[in-house]
Design a protein around this motif. Structure first.
Motif, mmCIF file in Angstrom:
data_model
loop_
_atom_site.group_PDB
_atom_site.id
_atom_site.type_symbol
_atom_site.label_atom_id
_atom_site.label_comp_id
_atom_site.label_asym_id
_atom_site.label_seq_id
_atom_site.Cartn_x
_atom_site.Cartn_y
_atom_site.Cartn_z
ATOM 1 N N ALA A 29 0.840 -0.947 0.021
ATOM 2 C CA ALA A 29 -0.099 -0.028 0.142
ATOM 3 C C ALA A 29 0.972 1.383 -0.040
ATOM 4 N N VAL A 30 0.446 2.333 -0.397
ATOM 5 C CA VAL A 30 1.112 3.689 -0.296
ATOM 6 C C VAL A 30 1.476 4.157 1.111
ATOM 7 N N ILE A 31 2.487 4.578 1.389
ATOM 8 C CA ILE A 31 3.291 4.805 2.693
ATOM 9 C C ILE A 31 2.926 6.486 2.635
ATOM 10 N N LEU A 32 2.929 7.360 3.914
ATOM 11 C CA LEU A 32 2.953 8.490 3.923
ATOM 12 C C LEU A 32 4.028 9.408 3.340
ATOM 13 N N ARG A 33 5.073 8.737 3.203
ATOM 14 C CA ARG A 33 6.409 9.515 2.295
ATOM 15 C C ARG A 33 5.832 9.555 0.882
ATOM 16 N N GLN A 34 5.319 8.762 0.364
ATOM 17 C CA GLN A 34 4.744 9.033 -1.088
ATOM 18 C C GLN A 34 3.899 9.845 -1.148
ATOM 19 N N LEU A 35 3.003 10.033 -0.207
ATOM 20 C CA LEU A 35 2.155 11.069 -0.157
ATOM 21 C C LEU A 35 2.732 12.434 0.030
ATOM 22 N N PHE A 36 3.750 12.395 0.643
ATOM 23 C CA PHE A 36 4.729 13.886 0.798
ATOM 24 C C PHE A 36 5.104 13.863 -0.637
ATOM 25 N N GLY A 37 5.793 13.021 -1.464
ATOM 26 C CA GLY A 37 6.215 13.150 -2.753
ATOM 27 C C GLY A 37 5.095 13.589 -3.577
ATOM 28 N N ALA A 38 3.785 13.173 -3.458
ATOM 29 C CA ALA A 38 2.830 13.707 -4.161
ATOM 30 C C ALA A 38 2.427 15.211 -3.912
ATOM 31 N N ALA A 39 2.857 15.635 -2.671
ATOM 32 C CA ALA A 39 2.512 17.025 -2.190
ATOM 33 C C ALA A 39 3.468 17.993 -2.946
ATOM 34 N N VAL A 40 4.693 17.270 -2.928
ATOM 35 C CA VAL A 40 5.724 18.108 -3.728
ATOM 36 C C VAL A 40 5.399 18.196 -5.104
ATOM 37 N N VAL A 41 4.929 17.172 -5.871
ATOM 38 C CA VAL A 41 4.353 17.487 -7.282
ATOM 39 C C VAL A 41 3.341 18.603 -7.328
ATOM 40 N N GLU A 42 2.461 18.194 -6.201
ATOM 41 C CA GLU A 42 1.252 19.398 -6.218
ATOM 42 C C GLU A 42 1.642 20.833 -6.242
ATOM 43 N N GLY A 43 2.694 20.721 -5.245
ATOM 44 C CA GLY A 43 3.296 22.243 -5.119
ATOM 45 C C GLY A 43 3.832 22.960 -6.204
ATOM 46 N N LEU A 44 4.648 22.017 -7.087
ATOM 47 C CA LEU A 44 5.079 22.401 -8.336
ATOM 48 C C LEU A 44 3.858 22.601 -9.287
ATOM 49 N N LEU A 45 2.998 21.748 -9.231
ATOM 50 C CA LEU A 45 1.795 22.304 -10.112
ATOM 51 C C LEU A 45 1.136 23.685 -9.734
ATOM 52 N N LEU A 76 -4.349 20.112 -11.169
ATOM 53 C CA LEU A 76 -4.375 20.570 -9.799
ATOM 54 C C LEU A 76 -5.205 19.534 -8.921
ATOM 55 N N VAL A 77 -6.274 18.810 -9.430
ATOM 56 C CA VAL A 77 -7.110 18.276 -8.604
ATOM 57 C C VAL A 77 -6.837 16.762 -8.589
ATOM 58 N N ILE A 78 -5.950 16.066 -9.480
ATOM 59 C CA ILE A 78 -5.951 14.738 -9.806
ATOM 60 C C ILE A 78 -5.141 14.189 -8.542
ATOM 61 N N LEU A 79 -4.082 14.694 -8.092
ATOM 62 C CA LEU A 79 -3.127 14.124 -7.281
ATOM 63 C C LEU A 79 -3.887 14.286 -5.840
ATOM 64 N N PRO A 80 -4.534 15.345 -5.273
ATOM 65 C CA PRO A 80 -5.235 15.251 -4.111
ATOM 66 C C PRO A 80 -6.516 14.297 -4.011
ATOM 67 N N PHE A 81 -6.987 14.166 -5.273
ATOM 68 C CA PHE A 81 -8.182 12.946 -5.276
ATOM 69 C C PHE A 81 -7.585 11.730 -5.013
ATOM 70 N N ALA A 82 -6.500 11.433 -5.798
ATOM 71 C CA ALA A 82 -5.569 10.091 -5.652
ATOM 72 C C ALA A 82 -5.076 9.896 -4.247
ATOM 73 N N ALA A 83 -4.716 10.971 -3.416
ATOM 74 C CA ALA A 83 -4.206 10.821 -2.421
ATOM 75 C C ALA A 83 -5.160 10.555 -1.292
ATOM 76 N N LEU A 84 -6.500 11.119 -1.449
ATOM 77 C CA LEU A 84 -7.435 10.650 -0.730
ATOM 78 C C LEU A 84 -8.002 9.316 -0.762
ATOM 79 N N LEU A 85 -7.955 8.745 -2.020
ATOM 80 C CA LEU A 85 -8.211 7.456 -2.453
ATOM 81 C C LEU A 85 -7.347 6.466 -1.809
ATOM 82 N N ALA A 86 -6.211 6.932 -1.904
ATOM 83 C CA ALA A 86 -4.708 6.064 -1.476
ATOM 84 C C ALA A 86 -4.897 6.169 -0.067
ATOM 85 N N TRP A 93 -4.195 -1.545 -4.053
ATOM 86 C CA TRP A 93 -4.867 -0.723 -5.155
ATOM 87 C C TRP A 93 -4.336 0.834 -4.706
ATOM 88 N N SER A 94 -4.227 1.086 -3.599
ATOM 89 C CA SER A 94 -3.923 2.627 -3.380
ATOM 90 C C SER A 94 -2.780 2.851 -4.261
#
Length: 118
Positions: A29-45, A76-86, A93-94
């Motif tokens: 499953a997804v770990i918290l560090r991966q969600l932090f990585g997604a937050a970095v990508v979101e910040g770049l977006l 801008l909305v794809i990663l936050p929704f993916a993070a919520l689902l994950a 599947w996360s």
């Protein structure tokens, strides 16, 4: 829109996709560090959206502003929704959801460049 910033976002999203893909292969499953990585990508977006807004406000034009901003908002909305689902789905599947979202961001970046240049 600046191409180096777009490339940076795409590379960061590809790195996130690779990391999520590794977890899919390992059936984890997804770990918290991966969600932090997604937050970095979101910040770049977000930075990319601000830069695009400034460029458009100062006179730069794009062929289809509505289409362009649609792609910006979608990215801008794809990663936050993916993070919520994950976060809600604590199975393999996360990782699949995060992988799909990161790959979608890469393709949206390619499309943004195309729309910007028309």
């Amino acid at each position: 829109m600046t191409v180096p910033l777009t490339v940076l976002v795409a590379v960061a999203a590809l790195a996130l996709a690779g990391w999520a893909g590794w977890f899919v292969a390992k059936d984890r499953a997804v770990i918290l560090r991966q969600l932090f990585g997604a937050a970095v990508v979101e910040g770049l977006l977000v930075v990319q959206g601000v830069v695009a807004g400034v460029l458009l406000a100062t006179g730069t034009t794009t062929g289809s502003p509505g289409l362009f901003w649609g792609y910006v908002l979608a990215s801008l909305v794809i990663l936050p929704f993916a993070a919520l689902l994950a976060f809600a789905e604590r199975t393999r599947w996360s990782s699949v959801v995060l992988l799909a979202a990161a790959i979608t961001i890469v393709f949206l970046q390619l499309r943004l460049v195309q729309v910007w240049q028309t």
